[in-house]
Design an enzyme around this catalytic site. Structure first.
Site, PDB file in Angstrom:
ATOM      1  N   TYR A 203       0.805  -1.274  -0.103  1.00 16.76           N
ATOM      2  CA  TYR A 203       0.269   0.228   0.429  1.00 16.76           C
ATOM      3  C   TYR A 203       0.978   1.537   0.022  1.00 16.76           C
ATOM      4  CZ  TYR A 203      -4.742  -2.413   0.401  1.00 16.76           C
ATOM      5  OH  TYR A 203      -5.491  -3.251   0.191  1.00 16.76           O
TER       6      TYR A 203
ATOM      7  N   ASN B  98     -12.675   3.121  -6.147  1.00 15.81           N
ATOM      8  CA  ASN B  98     -11.393   3.724  -6.177  1.00 15.81           C
ATOM      9  C   ASN B  98     -11.048   3.985  -5.056  1.00 15.81           C
ATOM     10  OD1 ASN B  98     -11.526   2.673  -8.886  1.00 15.81           O
ATOM     11  ND2 ASN B  98     -10.971   4.569  -9.687  1.00 15.81           N
TER      12      ASN B  98
ATOM     13  N   ASP C  37      -8.267   5.812  -4.788  1.00 16.03           N
ATOM     14  CA  ASP C  37      -6.595   6.491  -5.273  1.00 16.03           C
ATOM     15  C   ASP C  37      -7.214   8.404  -5.162  1.00 16.03           C
ATOM     16  OD1 ASP C  37      -8.124   7.138  -7.453  1.00 16.03           O
ATOM     17  OD2 ASP C  37      -7.263   6.100  -8.949  1.00 16.03           O
TER      18      ASP C  37
ATOM     19  N   HIS D   7     -14.915   1.305  -1.424  1.00 13.30           N
ATOM     20  CA  HIS D   7     -14.048  -0.100  -0.972  1.00 13.30           C
ATOM     21  C   HIS D   7     -13.201   1.708  -0.079  1.00 13.30           C
ATOM     22  CE1 HIS D   7     -14.564  -2.344  -4.656  1.00 13.30           C
ATOM     23  NE2 HIS D   7     -15.835  -2.588  -3.327  1.00 13.30           N
TER      24      HIS D   7
ATOM     25  N   GLY E 181     -14.936   1.801 -16.593  1.00 14.91           N
ATOM     26  CA  GLY E 181     -14.125   1.394 -16.123  1.00 14.91           C
ATOM     27  C   GLY E 181     -13.479   0.340 -14.870  1.00 14.91           C
TER      28      GLY E 181
HETATM   29  C1  BJW Z   1     -10.795   0.918 -18.884  1.00 17.54           C
HETATM   30  C2  BJW Z   1      -9.715   0.932 -19.589  1.00 17.54           C
HETATM   31  C3  BJW Z   1      -9.582   2.519 -19.339  1.00 17.54           C
HETATM   32  C4  BJW Z   1      -9.085   0.033 -18.520  1.00 17.54           C
HETATM   33  N1  BJW Z   1     -10.858   3.417 -19.776  1.00 17.54           N
HETATM   34  N2  BJW Z   1     -11.759   1.150 -18.200  1.00 17.54           N
HETATM   35  C5  BJW Z   1     -21.672 -12.128  -4.186  1.00 17.54           C
HETATM   36  C6  BJW Z   1     -21.364 -12.589  -5.626  1.00 17.54           C
HETATM   37  C7  BJW Z   1     -20.125 -13.563  -5.285  1.00 17.54           C
HETATM   38  C8  BJW Z   1     -18.991 -13.211  -4.216  1.00 17.54           C
HETATM   39  C9  BJW Z   1     -19.919 -12.098  -3.738  1.00 17.54           C
HETATM   40  C10 BJW Z   1     -20.830 -11.573  -3.689  1.00 17.54           C
HETATM   41  N3  BJW Z   1     -20.701 -10.675  -2.569  1.00 17.54           N
HETATM   42  C11 BJW Z   1     -20.036 -10.577  -1.705  1.00 17.54           C
HETATM   43  C12 BJW Z   1     -18.695 -11.451  -1.924  1.00 17.54           C
HETATM   44  C13 BJW Z   1     -17.174 -11.600  -1.606  1.00 17.54           C
HETATM   45  C14 BJW Z   1     -16.626 -10.767  -2.924  1.00 17.54           C
HETATM   46  C15 BJW Z   1     -16.511 -10.575  -4.189  1.00 17.54           C
HETATM   47  O1  BJW Z   1     -17.511  -9.513  -4.611  1.00 17.54           O
HETATM   48  N4  BJW Z   1     -16.152 -11.687  -4.460  1.00 17.54           N
HETATM   49  C16 BJW Z   1     -15.766 -11.746  -5.973  1.00 17.54           C
HETATM   50  C17 BJW Z   1     -14.648 -11.685  -6.516  1.00 17.54           C
HETATM   51  C18 BJW Z   1     -16.468 -12.912  -6.439  1.00 17.54           C
HETATM   52  N5  BJW Z   1     -16.827  -9.528  -1.837  1.00 17.54           N
HETATM   53  C19 BJW Z   1     -16.575  -8.774  -1.080  1.00 17.54           C
HETATM   54  O2  BJW Z   1     -16.160  -9.623  -0.541  1.00 17.54           O
HETATM   55  C20 BJW Z   1     -16.436  -7.583  -0.236  1.00 17.54           C
HETATM   56  N6  BJW Z   1     -17.179  -7.338   0.521  1.00 17.54           N
HETATM   57  C21 BJW Z   1     -19.106  -7.558   1.483  1.00 17.54           C
HETATM   58  O3  BJW Z   1     -19.919  -8.429   0.506  1.00 17.54           O
HETATM   59  O4  BJW Z   1     -19.124  -7.811   2.485  1.00 17.54           O
HETATM   60  C22 BJW Z   1     -19.433  -8.612   2.795  1.00 17.54           C
HETATM   61  C23 BJW Z   1     -19.675 -10.519   2.691  1.00 17.54           C
HETATM   62  C24 BJW Z   1     -18.170 -10.534   3.154  1.00 17.54           C
HETATM   63  C25 BJW Z   1     -18.184 -12.597   2.881  1.00 17.54           C
HETATM   64  C26 BJW Z   1     -19.171 -13.360   2.016  1.00 17.54           C
HETATM   65  C27 BJW Z   1     -19.888 -12.776   1.521  1.00 17.54           C
HETATM   66  C28 BJW Z   1     -20.590 -10.831   1.947  1.00 17.54           C
HETATM   67  C29 BJW Z   1     -15.833  -6.609  -0.010  1.00 17.54           C
HETATM   68  C30 BJW Z   1     -14.900  -5.846  -1.296  1.00 17.54           C
HETATM   69  C31 BJW Z   1     -13.581  -5.469  -1.251  1.00 17.54           C
HETATM   70  C32 BJW Z   1     -13.067  -5.350  -2.843  1.00 17.54           C
HETATM   71  N7  BJW Z   1     -11.430  -4.610  -2.389  1.00 17.54           N
HETATM   72  C33 BJW Z   1     -10.748  -4.436  -3.379  1.00 17.54           C
HETATM   73  C34 BJW Z   1      -9.708  -3.749  -2.605  1.00 17.54           C
HETATM   74  C35 BJW Z   1      -9.624  -2.831  -2.104  1.00 17.54           C
HETATM   75  C36 BJW Z   1      -8.130  -1.982  -1.589  1.00 17.54           C
HETATM   76  C37 BJW Z   1      -7.311  -2.035  -2.628  1.00 17.54           C
HETATM   77  O5  BJW Z   1      -7.624  -0.969  -3.957  1.00 17.54           O
HETATM   78  O6  BJW Z   1      -6.265  -2.186  -2.409  1.00 17.54           O
HETATM   79  O7  BJW Z   1     -11.592  -3.655  -3.931  1.00 17.54           O
HETATM   80  S1  BJW Z   1     -10.246  -5.655  -4.389  1.00 17.54           S
HETATM   81  C38 BJW Z   1     -10.701  -4.399  -5.965  1.00 17.54           C
HETATM   82  O8  BJW Z   1     -11.437  -4.826  -7.054  1.00 17.54           O
HETATM   83  C39 BJW Z   1     -10.472  -3.313  -5.428  1.00 17.54           C
HETATM   84  C40 BJW Z   1     -11.938  -2.860  -6.308  1.00 17.54           C
HETATM   85  O9  BJW Z   1     -12.282  -1.342  -6.072  1.00 17.54           O
HETATM   86  C41 BJW Z   1     -12.318  -3.849  -7.067  1.00 17.54           C
HETATM   87  C42 BJW Z   1     -13.301  -3.716  -8.583  1.00 17.54           C
HETATM   88  O10 BJW Z   1     -12.126  -3.923  -9.395  1.00 17.54           O
HETATM   89  P1  BJW Z   1     -12.310  -2.881 -11.212  1.00 17.54           P
HETATM   90  O11 BJW Z   1     -12.290  -0.759 -10.352  1.00 17.54           O
HETATM   91  O12 BJW Z   1     -13.506  -2.897 -11.547  1.00 17.54           O
HETATM   92  O13 BJW Z   1     -10.645  -3.175 -11.172  1.00 17.54           O
HETATM   93  P2  BJW Z   1     -10.630  -4.760 -12.085  1.00 17.54           P
HETATM   94  O14 BJW Z   1      -8.449  -4.292 -12.399  1.00 17.54           O
HETATM   95  O15 BJW Z   1     -11.003  -5.410 -12.342  1.00 17.54           O
HETATM   96  O16 BJW Z   1     -11.271  -3.840 -14.113  1.00 17.54           O
HETATM   97  C43 BJW Z   1     -10.854  -3.007 -14.025  1.00 17.54           C
HETATM   98  C44 BJW Z   1     -11.098  -2.399 -15.360  1.00 17.54           C
HETATM   99  O17 BJW Z   1     -11.047  -1.179 -16.270  1.00 17.54           O
HETATM  100  C45 BJW Z   1     -11.011  -3.320 -17.033  1.00 17.54           C
HETATM  101  O18 BJW Z   1     -12.725  -4.154 -16.519  1.00 17.54           O
HETATM  102  C46 BJW Z   1     -10.984  -3.112 -17.530  1.00 17.54           C
HETATM  103  O19 BJW Z   1     -11.433  -3.254 -19.222  1.00 17.54           O
HETATM  104  C47 BJW Z   1     -11.055  -1.650 -17.121  1.00 17.54           C
HETATM  105  N8  BJW Z   1      -9.793  -0.675 -18.638  1.00 17.54           N
HETATM  106  N9  BJW Z   1      -8.172   0.567 -18.781  1.00 17.54           N
HETATM  107  C48 BJW Z   1     -11.990   2.722 -19.532  1.00 17.54           C
HETATM  108  N10 BJW Z   1      -8.302   3.763 -19.789  1.00 17.54           N
END
Ligand code: BJW
Length: 252
Positions: free
Chosen positions: A70, A105, A107, A122, A190
């Site tokens: 981080y 995000n 950031d 987040h 995004g």
């Molecule tokens: C462009 C581009 C350009 C490139 N222009 N675009 C229901 C179903 C299944 C699972 C679950 C569910 N409910 C909960 C869960 C569990 C879990 C989960 O979702 N798991 C899945 C992976 C399956 N969720 C959780 O645990 C959440 N908590 C929760 O639900 O609590 C209650 C609970 C607990 C336990 C069990 C059940 C319920 C918490 C989620 C926390 C996510 N945290 C993170 C880290 C944050 C800190 C850090 O940054 O380090 O958040 S993980 C990471 O993913 C981060 C992001 O915010 C998040 C999303 O990612 P994002 O932003 O979409 O990025 P990318 O890299 O995936 O995608 C980038 C995109 O940009 C791509 O599509 C590119 O194509 C595009 N792109 N260039 C436009 N120029």
């Protein structure tokens, strides 16, 4: 700019909208040089998988490693600047009637671009909290400890972000769900639409009758459901969209 293929139905729809809600993910910061979450990491951190670092278990196993990851990301974000995508959203906030910006995000680039109302689902990379007490900590004494220690209880400090398996801040999530339910147009920008509960938000909007617009160079699980898909970089598409809807002839 106005040559970009933005469907005229979408322009009409945005001009008529009373409330617009946008959800952003890591892709909007990609053009600022901040790596997205699911693309391969480079340099020092190339051999780590972010999904395996962003968990309470990883922190308990190796708090120094996670804290340093981080710290490295903080440094990258400090060196980055908001890009035209962030700036266009700040512009839309100024010109659209009712507008909500929700981000996954951590950031802080939306605020640096001039957006005032930002729902950070987040957390934020630049805040810390105590791992034991789960309370924010703003200052701590200088020491060589990595991570530093909580000045109240001596517990380990951690970044104030939401890791897998942790709950999102309740009030922020409620406000985001409301903003999705009340939207006439919902922009998903995004994000890979893989992480819940954020990935539910466009579906809440769809259920309430909103048009959902996806802006992403790649398809995602949301794509088949989107009313409009704009395939491209948000730093190109958002300024073009803002100019066509609210620029010159489009001002409210
Ligand atoms: C462009 C581009 C350009 C490139 N222009 N675009 C229901 C179903 C299944 C699972 C679950 C569910 N409910 C909960 C869960 C569990 C879990 C989960 O979702 N798991 C899945 C992976 C399956 N969720 C959780 O645990 C959440 N908590 C929760 O639900 O609590 C209650 C609970 C607990 C336990 C069990 C059940 C319920 C918490 C989620 C926390 C996510 N945290 C993170 C880290 C944050 C800190 C850090 O940054 O380090 O958040 S993980 C990471 O993913 C981060 C992001 O915010 C998040 C999303 O990612 P994002 O932003 O979409 O990025 P990318 O890299 O995936 O995608 C980038 C995109 O940009 C791509 O599509 C590119 O194509 C595009 N792109 N260039 C436009 N120029």
């Amino acid at each position: 700019m106005s040559e970009l293929p933005i469907p005229s139905e979408l322009i009409t729809c945005l001009r008529a909208a009373h409330r617009i809600t946008a959800l952003t993910g890591a892709g909007i910061s990609a053009e600022s040089g901040v790596p997205t979450f699911r693309e391969a990491q480079t340099g020092l951190w190339a051999r780590y998988n972010p999904e395996e670092l962003a968990t309470p278990e990883a922190f308990q196993r190796d708090p120094k490693l996670v804290w340093e990851w981080y710290a490295w990301r903080q440094e990258r974000v400090r060196q980055a600047k908001p890009n035209p995508g962030h700036l266009a959203l700040a512009d839309i906030e100024r010109h659209a009637g009712e507008f909500s910006l929700i981000t996954q995000n951590v950031d802080g680039l939306h605020r640096r671009a001039g957006s005032h109302q930002v729902l950070e689902l987040h957390g934020n990379l630049f805040r810390a909290k105590c791992f034991n007490e789960d309370r924010p900590v703003e200052n701590w004494p200088d020491s060589d400890d990595i991570p530093p220690r909580c000045p109240r209880c001596g517990g380990l400090l951690r970044p104030d972000v939401v890791w897998f398996g942790e709950s999102l801040p309740v009030a922020v999530l409620r406000a985001a769900e409301q903003a999705a339910a009340n939207a006439n147009v919902f922009l998903s920008i995004g994000t890979s639409s893989l992480v819940y509960p954020a990935a539910d938000l466009p579906f809440i909007a769809l259920k309430s009758g909103a048009a959902v617009v996806e802006i992403n160079p790649q398809p995602t699980p949301l794509s088949p459901h989107a009313t409009f898909s704009l395939n491209g970089a948000s730093g190109i598409i958002l300024p073009a969209l803002a100019a066509q809807v609210w620029g010159e002839q489009g001002h409210h």
